[in-house]
Motif scaffolding. Structure first.
Motif, short mmCIF file in Angstrom:
data_model
loop_
_atom_site.label_atom_id
_atom_site.label_comp_id
_atom_site.label_asym_id
_atom_site.label_seq_id
_atom_site.Cartn_x
_atom_site.Cartn_y
_atom_site.Cartn_z
N SER A 2 0.80 -1.21 0.00
CA SER A 2 0.00 0.00 0.00
C SER A 2 0.84 1.28 0.00
O SER A 2 0.68 2.12 -0.87
CB SER A 2 -0.93 -0.02 1.21
OG SER A 2 -0.32 -0.76 2.25
N ASP A 3 1.75 1.40 0.96
CA ASP A 3 2.47 2.68 1.11
C ASP A 3 3.89 2.62 0.55
O ASP A 3 4.70 3.49 0.82
CB ASP A 3 2.54 3.08 2.59
CG ASP A 3 1.23 2.84 3.29
OD1 ASP A 3 0.20 3.18 2.67
OD2 ASP A 3 1.24 2.29 4.40
N LEU A 4 4.18 1.59 -0.22
CA LEU A 4 5.56 1.43 -0.68
C LEU A 4 5.79 2.22 -1.96
O LEU A 4 5.08 2.03 -2.95
CB LEU A 4 5.82 -0.06 -0.91
CG LEU A 4 7.16 -0.60 -0.46
CD1 LEU A 4 7.43 -0.26 0.99
CD2 LEU A 4 7.19 -2.10 -0.68
N GLY A 83 9.18 -2.40 6.40
CA GLY A 83 7.83 -2.12 6.89
C GLY A 83 6.73 -2.82 6.13
O GLY A 83 5.62 -2.31 6.00
N VAL A 84 7.03 -4.01 5.58
CA VAL A 84 5.98 -4.72 4.84
C VAL A 84 5.54 -6.00 5.55
O VAL A 84 4.79 -6.79 4.99
CB VAL A 84 6.42 -5.08 3.40
CG1 VAL A 84 6.68 -3.82 2.61
CG2 VAL A 84 7.66 -5.97 3.42
N SER B 594 1.54 -7.46 -5.73
CA SER B 594 0.82 -7.53 -4.46
C SER B 594 1.02 -8.87 -3.75
O SER B 594 0.95 -8.92 -2.53
CB SER B 594 -0.67 -7.26 -4.67
OG SER B 594 -1.30 -8.35 -5.29
N ILE B 595 1.29 -9.95 -4.49
CA ILE B 595 1.54 -11.21 -3.76
C ILE B 595 3.01 -11.35 -3.36
O ILE B 595 3.36 -12.20 -2.56
CB ILE B 595 1.10 -12.48 -4.54
CG1 ILE B 595 1.85 -12.64 -5.83
CG2 ILE B 595 -0.40 -12.52 -4.74
CD1 ILE B 595 1.71 -14.02 -6.43
N LYS B 599 2.52 -7.67 3.28
CA LYS B 599 1.49 -6.77 3.77
C LYS B 599 0.53 -6.35 2.66
O LYS B 599 0.91 -6.31 1.50
CB LYS B 599 2.18 -5.52 4.34
CG LYS B 599 1.33 -4.67 5.22
CD LYS B 599 2.20 -3.53 5.73
CE LYS B 599 1.47 -2.71 6.77
NZ LYS B 599 2.40 -1.76 7.40
N GLY B 600 -0.68 -6.01 3.04
CA GLY B 600 -1.60 -5.38 2.10
C GLY B 600 -2.53 -6.33 1.37
O GLY B 600 -2.47 -7.54 1.53
N GLU B 601 -3.40 -5.69 0.55
CA GLU B 601 -4.41 -6.45 -0.18
C GLU B 601 -3.80 -7.19 -1.36
O GLU B 601 -2.81 -6.75 -1.94
CB GLU B 601 -5.45 -5.47 -0.74
CG GLU B 601 -6.28 -4.78 0.30
CD GLU B 601 -7.28 -5.74 0.93
OE1 GLU B 601 -8.07 -6.34 0.18
OE2 GLU B 601 -7.25 -5.91 2.17
#
Lengths: 88, 613
Positions: A2-4, A83-84, B594-595, B599-601
């Motif tokens: 998201s924030d990367l 931070g992930v 994303s995979i 983190k994240g969707e």
């Protein structure tokens, strides 16, 4: 991710890939390379075992287990640094 | 909600629950040992072992019943890393690992270590290349990933075909193994034993799907590892004075090596890359490494293993869980060669060169059920099937060339070689049964889920209500299990030979598409589909042609290692066809990004790939 930012994402993937190649190296060495030398290693005795036999029966297996625990913690620290890591 | 709190309590107390379970099992073994001393017959002890352990698995299976999709397919994704590691351990270790591997090591010495290496090293590939990313993707099955990454149902369907080809022969062999063990220890016919085993398998998996299979597999791991370690620990203590067989069998190997020349053994136990005459040569070396390679890559492509990592709470836990899996598997695999060495020493010291009427009792008793053959007398083949084609010299003494032993006998006979009471033999049977049942459960679930989730829900009726999907999953599970049991009851030798092929088939058909889908964004739909078909095609072609149509081997590579040709073929075809076709869309690139990050969707490229719970 998201924030990367794209730069950070690229750096993260470079570090992750680097660790992947290191691990593949360990896999290839203990899975194959060392056993090519089994005939020579068998000349050395270790606890009664010919060393070439020992490496295939135990030595490489121990290396596999240890390297996997190392990998899990190493990748985790990369995740945290960028931070992930998942937050739970 | 009530269900959640109950479950939360269960997960928080796992250590206590399985600790009590382990203690209960040990107490049960002690009670049986006392009963044996009091004169209870072996037959009754065998029955108690088989039915009480299956009863416990059934109880866990029933307590874990569920009507929720997420629970049925991925155990609610809350299996802690350590327990998922245990479950994977018993999912992975089959009847062949538990009973057959030590025998293979006995008969083939160093060559057999290719199995030990191949069946452990593959977990490195699982962890570094696949499991964390498949976990992040977070759906139900391996074909789900192929469908989402490679544009839908064509890729999904090819994946399902490879999955079923690799898994069906494998599950048949597990049910066959259950039948053998149950018939031997219950004294019932093999055909009936197969269906007793079938009931044991279904009761664990039918009501609770992955959730039930997970918690029974943990219970089965505990029994199988206790059963595997105890006999050889005692034997080691007896033979060497130290109860650590994994370290002490070095001494046994030294003695074996000293005895080999006097007994006329041409190929020593530790001879490397050697043919039957003991001469080192290139082809045997090539086959050793080819087998290691195919078993490792196959490990990283077998869907019943990969889907276990869909059940962890997070990506981080998926990685930790692979490490624990390998640790729990390692405990058995690094012990197996010690069984082989101690048994061989016993044979060389106390069986070979002994006069026929003074052979140790275990040779007699296992000879009677056809697992050992002493072929000194000319008519030996009448009594011992294993003596077929062996001509003894009828001098009243057993020479090495007159001794035959079945691979299954090594683990099964060890309690008797060590002079242990029958209760330990029953324990070993319970362990073998646990190994076969747990693997059968995992495989059946993988096949049935591919049919119910991937074929029915994804391809035929995407709007099917949850209830119908769950009913259909169970019907298919029972259906597949019955077909596999009927196949096993025919004792089909071809099917059993095909088990070893599962690794090469999965490796050639699935591994390249899975790995390149994650690690090379340029991999296109057409490239991956062509690659899967090419890898699977090359491997199956080589297997079928060399096995049934007499085609000569390529470079002397045995067909069990057909992945040596199939895997590179799949990688090359995927690469070339991908470059010839348009690059994946921006949306697909975002999905891959994303995979790759925990983190994240997950950003699916196509909305219809989303999962409806």
């Amino acid at each position: 991710m998201s924030d990367l930012s794209p730069d950070k994402a690229r750096a993260y993937w470079a570090r992750t890939s680097g660790l992947m190649w290191t691990m593949l190296g360990i896999w290839f060495f203990f899975g194959f390379v060392i056993h090519i030398f089994a005939p020579q290693l068998n000349g050395i005795k270790f606890l009664g075992f010919p060393l070439g036999f020992y490496m295939a029966a135990q030595g490489s297996l121990i290396a596999f287990v240890v390297s996997l625990f190392w990998f899990a913690s190493k990748q985790n620290s990369i995740d945290e640094e960028f931070g992930v890591a998942e937050d739970e | 909600m009530a269900n959640n709190t109950k479950d939360g309590g269960f997960i928080a107390n796992l250590g206590k629950i399985y600790g009590m379970y382990t203690g209960g099992f040990v107490a049960f073994v002690i009670v049986l040992a006392i009963l044996e001393q009091l004169g209870v017959s072996n037959q009754v002890i065998g029955y108690l072992f088989v039915f009480l352990t299956i009863g416990v698995y059934a109880l866990i299976g029933i307590l874990s019943r569920t009507a929720e999709m997420g629970e049925y397919y991925v155990a609610g994704r809350k299996v802690p890393a350590l327990y998922n590691g245990m479950a994977t351990g018993s999912d992975w270790m089959s009847a062949a690992s538990f009973i057959g591997m030590a025998g293979t090591l006995y008969l083939s010495g160093y060559d057999g270590l290719a199995f030990v290496l191949g069946w452990t090293g593959g977990y490195l590939l699982v962890s570094i290349l696949l499991a964390p990313y498949l976990r992040k993707f977070g759906q139900f099955t391996v074909p789900d990933f192929l469908g989402a990454r490679y544009g839908g149902n064509v890729a999904r369907f090819v994946g399902v075909i490879v999955l079923i080809s690799a898994s069906f022969a494998y599950v048949t062999a597990q049910i066959f193994g259950v039948g053998i063990i149950a018939s031997r220890f219950l004294g019932i016919s093999f055909e009936i034993a197969v269906f007793v085993g079938l009931a044991g398998i279904l009761v664990c998996s039918m009501l609770g799907g992955m959730r039930a299979v997970t918690w029974t597999q943990v219970a089965q791991y505990i029994i199988l590892i206790i059963a595997y370690l105890i006999p050889v620990i005692i034997l080691s203590a007896k033979v060497t004075g130290v109860p650590i067989p994994q370290l002490m069998y070095g001494q046994a190997i030294e003695k074996i090596q000293a005895l080999e020349p006097t007994l006329g053994v041409v190929k020593g136990h530790t001879a490397t890359f050697a043919n039957a005459k003991g001469e080192m040569n290139f082809t045997d070396g090539l086959n050793f490494f080819a087998l290691i390679f195919c078993l490792m890559v196959g490990t990283a492509a077998l869907p019943h293993i990969l889907m276990r990592y869909f059940t962890t709470p997070s990506v981080r836990d998926a990685r930790k869980s692979v490490a624990w899996s390998l640790f729990f598997i390692f405990l058995l695999y690094f012990t197996a060669p010690s069984y082989a060495a101690f048994a061989k020493l016993e044979v060389y010291q106390n069986v070979i060169g002994t006069s026929i009427d003074q052979l140790p009792a275990w040779v007699q008793s296992w000879g009677e059920i056809g697992l050992v053959g002493t072929c000194d007398r000319p008519d030996a083949a009448v009594r011992y099937a294993l003596c077929q084609g062996v001509t003894g010299n009828n001098d009243g003494i057993l020479q090495l060339s007159e001794f035959r032993i079945h691979t299954d006998a090594i683990v099964l006979a060890t309690p008797e070689i060590a002079g242990l009471p029958y209760v330990i033999a029953g324990l070993v049977a319970a362990g073998g049964l646990a190994a076969a049942l747990s693997t059968a459960d995992g495989l059946l679930l993988a096949i049935a889920n591919a049919l119910s989730h991937d074929i029915y829900y994804r391809m035929i009726d995407p709007h099917a209500p949850t209830k119908r999907r769950l009913i259909l999953s169970r019907v298919l599970l029972v259906g597949v299990a019955i077909v596999a049991a009927f196949t096993a009851a025919q004792k089909p030798s071809t099917i059993l030979a095909m088990v070893a092929w599962a690794f090469s088939i999965a490796a050639s058909g699935l591994f390249p598409a899975l790995v390149m889908g994650i690690w090379w964004k340029r991999t296109s739909n057409a490239g991956a589909i062509a690659g899967m078909i090419a890898g699977y095609g090359v491997c199956v072609f080589y297997l079928v042609m060399t096995q049934f149509y007499g085609m000569p081997l390529w470079f002397g590579v045995k067909n069990i290692s057909c992945g040596l040709f199939g895997i590179p073929a799949a990688f090359i075809v995927t690469y070339v066809v991908s470059l010839m076709t348009p690059a994946p869309s921006k949306e697909m690139q975002d999905f891959i990004d994303s995979i790759r990050i925990p983190k994240g969707e997950v950003k699916l490229a196509r909305a219809e790939d989303a999962i409806a719970h």
